[in-house]
Design an enzyme around this catalytic site. Sequence first.
Site, mmCIF file in Angstrom:
data_model
loop_
_atom_site.group_PDB
_atom_site.id
_atom_site.type_symbol
_atom_site.label_atom_id
_atom_site.label_comp_id
_atom_site.label_asym_id
_atom_site.label_seq_id
_atom_site.Cartn_x
_atom_site.Cartn_y
_atom_site.Cartn_z
ATOM 1 N N HIS A 119 0.815 -1.212 0.000
ATOM 2 C CA HIS A 119 0.000 0.000 0.000
ATOM 3 C C HIS A 119 0.849 1.263 0.000
ATOM 4 O O HIS A 119 0.457 2.282 -0.553
ATOM 5 C CB HIS A 119 -1.003 -0.034 1.151
ATOM 6 C CG HIS A 119 -2.172 -0.912 0.810
ATOM 7 N ND1 HIS A 119 -2.739 -1.791 1.690
ATOM 8 C CD2 HIS A 119 -2.843 -1.075 -0.357
ATOM 9 C CE1 HIS A 119 -3.727 -2.439 1.085
ATOM 10 N NE2 HIS A 119 -3.811 -2.017 -0.158
ATOM 11 N N CYS B 81 -8.658 -4.324 -11.122
ATOM 12 C CA CYS B 81 -8.289 -3.123 -10.367
ATOM 13 C C CYS B 81 -6.967 -3.237 -9.625
ATOM 14 O O CYS B 81 -6.610 -2.346 -8.866
ATOM 15 C CB CYS B 81 -9.393 -2.767 -9.385
ATOM 16 S SG CYS B 81 -9.644 -4.020 -8.134
HETATM 17 C C1 PEP Z 1 -5.681 -6.097 -5.067
HETATM 18 O O1 PEP Z 1 -5.455 -6.944 -4.197
HETATM 19 O O2 PEP Z 1 -5.283 -6.209 -6.244
HETATM 20 C C2 PEP Z 1 -6.447 -4.891 -4.747
HETATM 21 C C3 PEP Z 1 -6.922 -4.128 -5.690
HETATM 22 O O3 PEP Z 1 -6.621 -4.569 -3.458
HETATM 23 P P1 PEP Z 1 -5.454 -4.163 -2.450
HETATM 24 O O4 PEP Z 1 -4.234 -3.813 -3.246
HETATM 25 O O5 PEP Z 1 -5.956 -2.999 -1.674
HETATM 26 O O6 PEP Z 1 -5.291 -5.390 -1.629
#
Ligand code: PEP
Length: 690
Positions: free
Chosen positions: A294, A605
């Site tokens: 993140h 995403c």
């Molecule tokens: C993912 O896991 O690809 C996602 C979009 O969510 P995060 O990166 O917040 O886990």
Amino acid sequence: MVERMLTVVGQLGLHARAAAKLVRVASQFQSTLKLQRVDNDQSADAKSILNVLMLAASAGTTLRAIADGPDEGPAIDALDHLFRNSFGEAKSIAAPEPVNSLRAEVRWKGLGVSEGVVVGRVLRMHGNTTYVYRSKIEPGEIGRELERFREALRRARRELQGVKSRAENELGKEHAYVFDAHLLLLEDAKLIARVEGHISQELANAEWSVKVVGDQLISVYSEVKDSYLRERAADIEDVVQRLLRSLSGENRRPGKLAEDSVIVSQDLLPSAVAQLDLQFARAIASDTGGWTSHTAIIARGLGIPAVVGLRDFFRNARTGDQIVVDSARGEVVLHPTEATLAQYQEEIATRAQRRATPAKQTIGPLKTADGVEIRMRANVEVPVEFAGIKKYGASGVGLYRSEFLLSRRGVTVSEAEQVSAYAEVARLAGEDGAIVRLFDLGAEDAPGLQAETERNPALGLRAIRFGLRHESVMRTQVRAILRAATEGRLDIVLPMVADVKDVMQARAIITSETEKLKAEGFAVGKVGIGAMIEVPSAVLTADKLARSVDFFELGTNDLVQYTLAVDRSSDQVADWFRTLHPAVLLSIVRSLEAARQADIPAIVCGEMASTPVYAALLVGLGARDLSMTPISIPRVSRVLAGIDSREARTIAIGCLECATADEVEDVVRERFGSQWPELFPKEGLPQPRR
Ligand code: PEP
Ligand code: MG
């Protein structure tokens, strides 16, 4: 003048409680009392707890005690007695450890995950602590700032006196000694002088000055090899935090990051990000993390440079230290020399010139060269990114990572606060709407709610499991989304569902809250319910899942992590985190196909969608709906507009035949690179690893 050699024989070294006893004893005498380490000549006034703690004397350290004055004899005897009795603690001798305090230029290697080069000053961020900004004060404001600091000191001392006497009564004098050490620190003339000196010389606010001085002290401890003594830095941190709380008690608005702050952390958790005025952060450097952590996602979203996976950099940096963050080389430079600075200043100037030509932006529906429409949505986390939704022409918000709403207050953001946050996102997203992901929390994000730390948090009580276990948290969030959905189009996506059962349970909660809200007289909007496809069990049952939801979202970051069993935030296994692994591609195809059969949208995403060549491959695999950090939309759009989806499909089929990630990367590099050389320059393609 009398001298005596004393050895620290307490098992635990000269930690806060022992130091407090020493200072109390030394202060009873009129003579001056000095302690000097024989191994590095560092010396301390035995009547100053700050000085004594700065010696960082672990068990086995030999100190020369020097007393000078009318009662020097009894004074040195009293110290001798205290040392021989190991400050009233159990005896045992450990080997002395050297203390090293480097100030020379040091370089740390990590992984550059967000482009750019920045020269700035370190702002260290601990988990679970008060964050502090630097504000510049005017010379005329020094007096007022000093008074704020002194008032905060008085308040903190009063508080601590209370804590100490309660501890004495309830736990006994021995246990109260640790608070005595805290109190001595707050009374320490040298400590006070250092903070005040920083305020007036650096023209910095009191909070920042406390933080800088506290960090200097803490870092002395971080360098000590003795693990018990090292952990005693917690006592100092405790005092610093108390002072900071006391300062903020005046309800003064926190200042902004007035200058070049580089956020240095072990791991930047959503709860920490939520408190930061990120608009003013210049760069991020963190000990852990990889491309999809993140920290990396946020940095790219903000368009600021970031280097992650720096291992133990955090404990070596101090707030206020000068730092260069260089993501192209994947390194940070602490205490850069003049020559290094000059070299970087030049580089920064050249980059700024290059950036002066703005990227062309495509607004409206995007079509590939053969006319296939691709929807480009935005991923957002924090309000600073919101402006990018419109600016970069996103078709709504494909993923709102709502857990970034939660500050360290824990999961207690009220329903009303949440309603306004979701309504704001809905408004910004416009008629295309926004998809709010229910809090995607794990044990590491919400320690207050977990009974015990999990051995394996990635496989633990997280995401939708967390919501189903902590139903009241989930119900509050669901209510807020349902209410905000009257202000604009909103949908809900459930993070990390394992199978249809997770969906059914979540749906039951959403239905019951809808009914309750109506009964309470609230207007409720209509929301669709989607599932994040992120784990193999969801992929393998995707056909059933597709019939139980309104849409899919493919979270490729987690899909890679769970399909390949590779921790996405660990730099140790970064070599195994292969987005282009055939197992991942097969999972994507299977999920997209299940969505197509059930006639529901499937939005990709994960970070994969925001990298041009990966996005082109996704189109080849059948993706028609992508969501990414807004700043990436123009770059990815430009590339997708230039490719032919049929050619991309042929290349993708070739990739599905491969046995390893290396093979897929070879195909991608060779085929995309030769088919559209102008769209895929070498540096934008996977680099050969063998
Ligand atoms: C993912 O896991 O690809 C996602 C979009 O969510 P995060 O990166 O917040 O886990
Ligand atoms: Mg995820």
